[in-house]
Design a protein around this motif. Structure first.
Motif, PDB file in Angstrom:
ATOM      1  N   GLY A  26      19.360  23.634  78.596  1.00 32.91           N
ATOM      2  CA  GLY A  26      19.450  22.484  79.489  1.00 32.91           C
ATOM      3  C   GLY A  26      18.367  22.516  80.556  1.00 32.91           C
ATOM      4  O   GLY A  26      17.955  23.582  81.019  1.00 32.91           O
ATOM      5  N   HIS A  27      17.888  21.327  80.932  1.00 34.22           N
ATOM      6  CA  HIS A  27      16.873  21.182  81.981  1.00 34.22           C
ATOM      7  C   HIS A  27      17.375  20.186  83.019  1.00 34.22           C
ATOM      8  O   HIS A  27      17.901  19.125  82.654  1.00 34.22           O
ATOM      9  CB  HIS A  27      15.553  20.662  81.403  1.00 34.22           C
ATOM     10  CG  HIS A  27      14.980  21.507  80.315  1.00 34.22           C
ATOM     11  ND1 HIS A  27      13.941  22.389  80.527  1.00 34.22           N
ATOM     12  CD2 HIS A  27      15.303  21.611  78.990  1.00 34.22           C
ATOM     13  CE1 HIS A  27      13.635  22.990  79.384  1.00 34.22           C
ATOM     14  NE2 HIS A  27      14.459  22.535  78.439  1.00 34.22           N
ATOM     15  N   LEU A  28      17.221  20.504  84.276  1.00 34.47           N
ATOM     16  CA  LEU A  28      17.511  19.564  85.358  1.00 34.47           C
ATOM     17  C   LEU A  28      16.331  19.542  86.311  1.00 34.47           C
ATOM     18  O   LEU A  28      15.863  20.590  86.769  1.00 34.47           O
ATOM     19  CB  LEU A  28      18.794  19.965  86.096  1.00 34.47           C
ATOM     20  CG  LEU A  28      20.103  19.582  85.397  1.00 34.47           C
ATOM     21  CD1 LEU A  28      21.288  20.300  86.025  1.00 34.47           C
ATOM     22  CD2 LEU A  28      20.318  18.059  85.456  1.00 34.47           C
ATOM     23  N   GLN A  29      15.820  18.347  86.565  1.00 30.70           N
ATOM     24  CA  GLN A  29      14.659  18.150  87.424  1.00 30.70           C
ATOM     25  C   GLN A  29      14.994  17.106  88.484  1.00 30.70           C
ATOM     26  O   GLN A  29      15.444  16.006  88.157  1.00 30.70           O
ATOM     27  CB  GLN A  29      13.461  17.667  86.604  1.00 30.70           C
ATOM     28  CG  GLN A  29      12.278  17.159  87.419  1.00 30.70           C
ATOM     29  CD  GLN A  29      11.550  18.281  88.126  1.00 30.70           C
ATOM     30  OE1 GLN A  29      10.991  19.156  87.484  1.00 30.70           O
ATOM     31  NE2 GLN A  29      11.549  18.257  89.463  1.00 30.70           N
ATOM     32  N   TYR A  30      14.792  17.456  89.752  1.00 31.42           N
ATOM     33  CA  TYR A  30      15.026  16.481  90.818  1.00 31.42           C
ATOM     34  C   TYR A  30      13.778  15.628  90.989  1.00 31.42           C
ATOM     35  O   TYR A  30      12.651  16.069  90.750  1.00 31.42           O
ATOM     36  CB  TYR A  30      15.360  17.184  92.134  1.00 31.42           C
ATOM     37  CG  TYR A  30      16.138  16.304  93.080  1.00 31.42           C
ATOM     38  CD1 TYR A  30      17.510  16.126  92.920  1.00 31.42           C
ATOM     39  CD2 TYR A  30      15.509  15.625  94.123  1.00 31.42           C
ATOM     40  CE1 TYR A  30      18.229  15.310  93.767  1.00 31.42           C
ATOM     41  CE2 TYR A  30      16.217  14.812  94.974  1.00 31.42           C
ATOM     42  CZ  TYR A  30      17.578  14.651  94.798  1.00 31.42           C
ATOM     43  OH  TYR A  30      18.288  13.834  95.638  1.00 31.42           O
ATOM     44  N   GLY A  31      13.974  14.378  91.395  1.00 24.97           N
ATOM     45  CA  GLY A  31      12.833  13.483  91.593  1.00 24.97           C
ATOM     46  C   GLY A  31      13.285  12.109  92.029  1.00 24.97           C
ATOM     47  O   GLY A  31      14.434  11.910  92.440  1.00 24.97           O
ATOM     48  N   SER A  32      12.369  11.156  91.930  1.00 24.28           N
ATOM     49  CA  SER A  32      12.641   9.778  92.341  1.00 24.28           C
ATOM     50  C   SER A  32      12.729   8.888  91.110  1.00 24.28           C
ATOM     51  O   SER A  32      11.881   8.954  90.207  1.00 24.28           O
ATOM     52  CB  SER A  32      11.526   9.261  93.256  1.00 24.28           C
ATOM     53  OG  SER A  32      11.661   7.870  93.478  1.00 24.28           O
TER      54      SER A  32
END
Length: 226
Positions: free
Chosen positions: A177-183
């Motif tokens: 699993g991958h989680l990336q914060y952003g807009s």
């Protein structure tokens, strides 16, 4: 439960739009796929601070629409005919798509697995700005303004991200699993034109893509087999 931080490589450059434009040099191995899947939106919230950037006046919008309608002749547009269009350089934008503009600093990107559950949190604050190809940083402000005028979207020059923003997500068996914060923003294609010497047409100077953030931020989720 494990948490592995994956840093991204980025070159931050100043731009004249009241914020920061980022020129991407290369993508990290953990970069999310370009297309946004329907289940990619893990969380969505409003950023606590944003720099809006410049906007076009109604007169500027009307003038650039007239210039956009000019033909793009072969051979540079130099001929016996002369037109009375003003000489001008301007930006045209097209092909708007939804895009998650990542926060490109340590403490906002995680990978875990295979299987299990991810528990993540933004560990470091920062700012997410307009992203353009290297060499086009000077065009960032004009691209942002033209996108707002053309599509009516509430894109911004820069949005702030604070620490916190916790989230949990299950990982299917056999997957990472991958989680990336952003807009949660947009990608647009842009072209910079100038009026041809005879003032009857337009000539392309440069082109590329731009990633434009909004005030909405959050975690993006995706999975891989490795």
């Amino acid at each position: 439960m494990r948490r592995l931080l994956i840093p991204a490589t980025v070159l931050a450059l100043s731009a004249s739009l009241g914020g920061t434009a980022h020129a991407i040099e290369e993508e990290s191995p953990g970069t999310a796929p370009e297309a946004l899947a329907f289940d990619a939106v893990a969380t969505r919230e409003t950023g606590y601070g944003a720099t809006v950037g410049t906007s076009l006046s109604s007169q500027q919008i009307a003038a650039e629409r007239a210039l956009d309608a000019l033909p793009e002749p072969l051979g540079g547009g130099i001929g016996a005919q002369r037109c009375d269009n003003p000489y001008q350089k301007w930006i045209s934008v097209s092909r708007k798509t939804d895009y998650h503009v990542p926060s490109r600093w340590n403490g906002t990107s995680f990978k875990d697995g295979p299987g299990g559950k991810m528990t993540v949190e933004v560990l470091k604050s920062g700012k997410i700005g307009v992203e353009v190809a290297a060499g086009a940083e000077a065009e960032a402000g004009a691209i942002l303004a033209k996108a707002k005028a053309t599509f009516g979207v509430k894109v911004v020059a820069e949005v702030s991200v604070s620490t916190g923003h916790k989230y949990e997500h299950s990982i299917p068996n056999g997957y990472y699993g991958h989680l990336q914060y952003g807009s949660w923003g947009h990608q647009v294609h842009w072209v910079k034109y100038e009026t041809t010497p005879d003032r009857c047409g337009k000539r392309k100077l440069k082109s590329g893509t731009a990633k434009l953030p909004t005030k909405e931020t959050g975690w993006r989720w995706w999975k891989t087999q490795t």
